[in-house]
Write a protein that holds these residues in place. Structure first.
Motif, PDB file in Angstrom:
ATOM      1  N   MET A  84     -18.328 -12.545 -38.820  1.00  0.00           N
ATOM      2  CA  MET A  84     -19.105 -13.622 -38.250  1.00  0.00           C
ATOM      3  C   MET A  84     -19.549 -14.547 -39.375  1.00  0.00           C
ATOM      4  O   MET A  84     -20.063 -14.109 -40.389  1.00  0.00           O
ATOM      5  N   ASP A  85     -19.332 -15.841 -39.184  1.00  0.00           N
ATOM      6  CA  ASP A  85     -19.783 -16.830 -40.155  1.00  0.00           C
ATOM      7  C   ASP A  85     -21.285 -17.029 -40.031  1.00  0.00           C
ATOM      8  O   ASP A  85     -21.846 -16.946 -38.943  1.00  0.00           O
ATOM      9  N   ILE A  86     -21.918 -17.335 -41.153  1.00  0.00           N
ATOM     10  CA  ILE A  86     -23.350 -17.636 -41.145  1.00  0.00           C
ATOM     11  C   ILE A  86     -23.524 -19.074 -40.665  1.00  0.00           C
ATOM     12  O   ILE A  86     -22.915 -20.000 -41.197  1.00  0.00           O
ATOM     13  N   VAL A  87     -24.336 -19.261 -39.643  1.00  0.00           N
ATOM     14  CA  VAL A  87     -24.609 -20.586 -39.091  1.00  0.00           C
ATOM     15  C   VAL A  87     -25.681 -21.255 -39.937  1.00  0.00           C
ATOM     16  O   VAL A  87     -26.726 -20.660 -40.209  1.00  0.00           O
ATOM     17  N   GLN A  88     -25.405 -22.477 -40.363  1.00  0.00           N
ATOM     18  CA  GLN A  88     -26.416 -23.270 -41.058  1.00  0.00           C
ATOM     19  C   GLN A  88     -27.272 -23.941 -39.996  1.00  0.00           C
ATOM     20  O   GLN A  88     -26.781 -24.766 -39.224  1.00  0.00           O
ATOM     21  N   ILE A  89     -28.532 -23.594 -39.965  1.00  0.00           N
ATOM     22  CA  ILE A  89     -29.435 -24.135 -38.948  1.00  0.00           C
ATOM     23  C   ILE A  89     -29.810 -25.558 -39.354  1.00  0.00           C
ATOM     24  O   ILE A  89     -30.325 -25.778 -40.447  1.00  0.00           O
ATOM     25  N   PRO A  90     -29.533 -26.520 -38.481  1.00  0.00           N
ATOM     26  CA  PRO A  90     -29.842 -27.912 -38.822  1.00  0.00           C
ATOM     27  C   PRO A  90     -31.343 -28.177 -38.798  1.00  0.00           C
ATOM     28  O   PRO A  90     -32.099 -27.463 -38.139  1.00  0.00           O
ATOM     29  N   ALA A  91     -31.751 -29.200 -39.499  1.00  0.00           N
ATOM     30  CA  ALA A  91     -33.125 -29.708 -39.417  1.00  0.00           C
ATOM     31  C   ALA A  91     -33.047 -31.089 -38.771  1.00  0.00           C
ATOM     32  O   ALA A  91     -32.148 -31.869 -39.077  1.00  0.00           O
ATOM     33  N   LEU A  92     -33.972 -31.365 -37.869  1.00  0.00           N
ATOM     34  CA  LEU A  92     -34.016 -32.645 -37.170  1.00  0.00           C
ATOM     35  C   LEU A  92     -35.371 -33.285 -37.436  1.00  0.00           C
ATOM     36  O   LEU A  92     -36.353 -32.591 -37.692  1.00  0.00           O
ATOM     37  N   GLN A 146     -27.491 -17.196 -35.209  1.00  0.00           N
ATOM     38  CA  GLN A 146     -26.343 -16.544 -35.835  1.00  0.00           C
ATOM     39  C   GLN A 146     -25.362 -15.969 -34.808  1.00  0.00           C
ATOM     40  O   GLN A 146     -24.164 -15.981 -35.028  1.00  0.00           O
ATOM     41  N   VAL A 147     -25.872 -15.499 -33.687  1.00  0.00           N
ATOM     42  CA  VAL A 147     -25.003 -14.887 -32.677  1.00  0.00           C
ATOM     43  C   VAL A 147     -24.412 -15.924 -31.734  1.00  0.00           C
ATOM     44  O   VAL A 147     -23.225 -15.875 -31.414  1.00  0.00           O
ATOM     45  N   TRP A 148     -25.237 -16.886 -31.267  1.00  0.00           N
ATOM     46  CA  TRP A 148     -24.782 -17.822 -30.246  1.00  0.00           C
ATOM     47  C   TRP A 148     -24.634 -19.261 -30.731  1.00  0.00           C
ATOM     48  O   TRP A 148     -24.209 -20.133 -29.973  1.00  0.00           O
ATOM     49  N   GLY A 149     -25.002 -19.533 -31.967  1.00  0.00           N
ATOM     50  CA  GLY A 149     -24.805 -20.877 -32.519  1.00  0.00           C
ATOM     51  C   GLY A 149     -25.810 -21.914 -32.060  1.00  0.00           C
ATOM     52  O   GLY A 149     -25.672 -23.094 -32.368  1.00  0.00           O
ATOM     53  N   THR A 150     -26.805 -21.499 -31.296  1.00  0.00           N
ATOM     54  CA  THR A 150     -27.899 -22.374 -30.873  1.00  0.00           C
ATOM     55  C   THR A 150     -29.191 -21.608 -31.107  1.00  0.00           C
ATOM     56  O   THR A 150     -29.168 -20.404 -31.324  1.00  0.00           O
ATOM     57  N   GLY A 151     -30.306 -22.306 -31.024  1.00  0.00           N
ATOM     58  CA  GLY A 151     -31.549 -21.577 -31.213  1.00  0.00           C
ATOM     59  C   GLY A 151     -32.773 -22.462 -31.196  1.00  0.00           C
ATOM     60  O   GLY A 151     -32.737 -23.608 -30.753  1.00  0.00           O
ATOM     61  N   THR A 152     -33.837 -21.912 -31.723  1.00  0.00           N
ATOM     62  CA  THR A 152     -35.150 -22.526 -31.688  1.00  0.00           C
ATOM     63  C   THR A 152     -35.569 -22.932 -33.091  1.00  0.00           C
ATOM     64  O   THR A 152     -35.305 -22.224 -34.061  1.00  0.00           O
ATOM     65  N   TRP A 153     -36.235 -24.079 -33.153  1.00  0.00           N
ATOM     66  CA  TRP A 153     -36.754 -24.591 -34.416  1.00  0.00           C
ATOM     67  C   TRP A 153     -38.262 -24.386 -34.496  1.00  0.00           C
ATOM     68  O   TRP A 153     -38.958 -24.415 -33.479  1.00  0.00           O
ATOM     69  N   ALA A 154     -38.758 -24.274 -35.711  1.00  0.00           N
ATOM     70  CA  ALA A 154     -40.185 -24.409 -35.967  1.00  0.00           C
ATOM     71  C   ALA A 154     -40.480 -25.903 -35.923  1.00  0.00           C
ATOM     72  O   ALA A 154     -39.696 -26.706 -36.429  1.00  0.00           O
ATOM     73  N   VAL A 155     -41.592 -26.282 -35.310  1.00  0.00           N
ATOM     74  CA  VAL A 155     -41.988 -27.690 -35.263  1.00  0.00           C
ATOM     75  C   VAL A 155     -43.137 -27.879 -36.247  1.00  0.00           C
ATOM     76  O   VAL A 155     -44.172 -27.222 -36.141  1.00  0.00           O
ATOM     77  N   GLU A 156     -42.904 -28.751 -37.192  1.00  0.00           N
ATOM     78  CA  GLU A 156     -43.877 -29.019 -38.253  1.00  0.00           C
ATOM     79  C   GLU A 156     -44.333 -30.470 -38.172  1.00  0.00           C
ATOM     80  O   GLU A 156     -43.522 -31.371 -37.973  1.00  0.00           O
ATOM     81  N   HIS A 157     -45.614 -30.685 -38.328  1.00  0.00           N
ATOM     82  CA  HIS A 157     -46.160 -32.038 -38.370  1.00  0.00           C
ATOM     83  C   HIS A 157     -45.814 -32.619 -39.738  1.00  0.00           C
ATOM     84  O   HIS A 157     -46.184 -32.040 -40.768  1.00  0.00           O
ATOM     85  N   LYS A 158     -45.073 -33.720 -39.760  1.00  0.00           N
ATOM     86  CA  LYS A 158     -44.576 -34.269 -41.029  1.00  0.00           C
ATOM     87  C   LYS A 158     -45.701 -34.667 -41.984  1.00  0.00           C
ATOM     88  O   LYS A 158     -45.622 -34.386 -43.174  1.00  0.00           O
ATOM     89  N   GLU A 159     -46.714 -35.294 -41.471  1.00  0.00           N
ATOM     90  CA  GLU A 159     -47.783 -35.798 -42.337  1.00  0.00           C
ATOM     91  C   GLU A 159     -48.612 -34.674 -42.953  1.00  0.00           C
ATOM     92  O   GLU A 159     -48.883 -34.675 -44.153  1.00  0.00           O
ATOM     93  N   SER A 160     -48.985 -33.689 -42.148  1.00  0.00           N
ATOM     94  CA  SER A 160     -49.858 -32.619 -42.639  1.00  0.00           C
ATOM     95  C   SER A 160     -49.107 -31.389 -43.116  1.00  0.00           C
ATOM     96  O   SER A 160     -49.668 -30.565 -43.832  1.00  0.00           O
ATOM     97  N   GLY A 161     -47.861 -31.208 -42.663  1.00  0.00           N
ATOM     98  CA  GLY A 161     -47.107 -29.998 -42.986  1.00  0.00           C
ATOM     99  C   GLY A 161     -47.490 -28.807 -42.127  1.00  0.00           C
ATOM    100  O   GLY A 161     -46.990 -27.702 -42.328  1.00  0.00           O
TER     101      GLY A 161
END
Length: 190
Positions: free
Chosen positions: A1-9, A65-80
């Motif tokens: 199985m290839d390691i999926v690079q999780i995108p950042a948006l 890694q298993v299904w190629g989709t997933g959930t992101w952490a949501v971070e406030h850009k200004e405060s972190g």
């Protein structure tokens, strides 16, 4: 199985990024809040302990890694600040590619869930080229119903999911692009 690079948006105010081990404290606080858990399918009404939150965080990372989709952490850009989660689930037997969101209470009512969900939805249709996205929402969860409607989802039906009655909202790819053209939305193209 290839390691999926999780995108950042990114949105105007938010960063949707892969989870880090340093998110565990904030994620555990999110999942220990009875009001956050109130309508989440499969979450139960009892606050989660740190161990359960840790295991679920690992599940969400593993989903990529298993299904190629997933959930992101949501971070406030200004405060972190870690403000919640947004993303997709579609494990075996799920009723479709589900877009879901959950925010810590201090961030409710500020449009963050809609902003994050719009970006995730755009990614599903433009990058993954998915045909349909659904959201499973507890019938009493008015705030999430409003988010689903703001991102263009329509009520499809009611289903029994994991022993609970849920509203299944959804939008298909063609409708999404038609609405985006009418609304003049900037589409995620990364």
């Amino acid at each position: 199985m290839d390691i999926v690079q999780i995108p950042a948006l990114q949105t105007e105010r938010l960063l949707l990024r892969p989870f880090r081990s340093s998110d565990l404290d904030d994620y555990a606080v999110l999942r220990a809040d009875r009001e956050v858990l109130r309508y989440l399918v499969g979450a139960g009404r009892e606050p989660w302990d740190r161990g359960r939150s840790s295991r679920h965080l690992a599940f969400m990372i593993g989903h990529w890694q298993v299904w190629g989709t997933g959930t992101w952490a949501v971070e406030h850009k200004e405060s972190g600040a870690f403000i919640g989660i947004v993303g997709f689930s579609e494990p075996e037997g799920w009723p479709g590619l589900e877009l879901a969101w959950a925010l810590a209470r201090p961030y409710w009512g500020q449009g963050y869930a809609t902003e994050a969900a719009k970006e995730a939805l755009a990614y599903a249709f433009t990058t993954w080229k998915r045909e349909r996205v659904i959201s499973l929402i507890h019938p009493e969860n008015r705030a999430s119903i409003r988010v689903a409607e703001r991102i263009g989802e329509k009520l499809l039906d009611r289903i029994n999911h994991l022993g609970q009655e849920m509203l299944r909202y959804g939008i298909d790819r063609e409708t999404y692009f038609t609405q985006a053209a009418v609304d003049g939305l900037a589409l995620c193209t990364k």
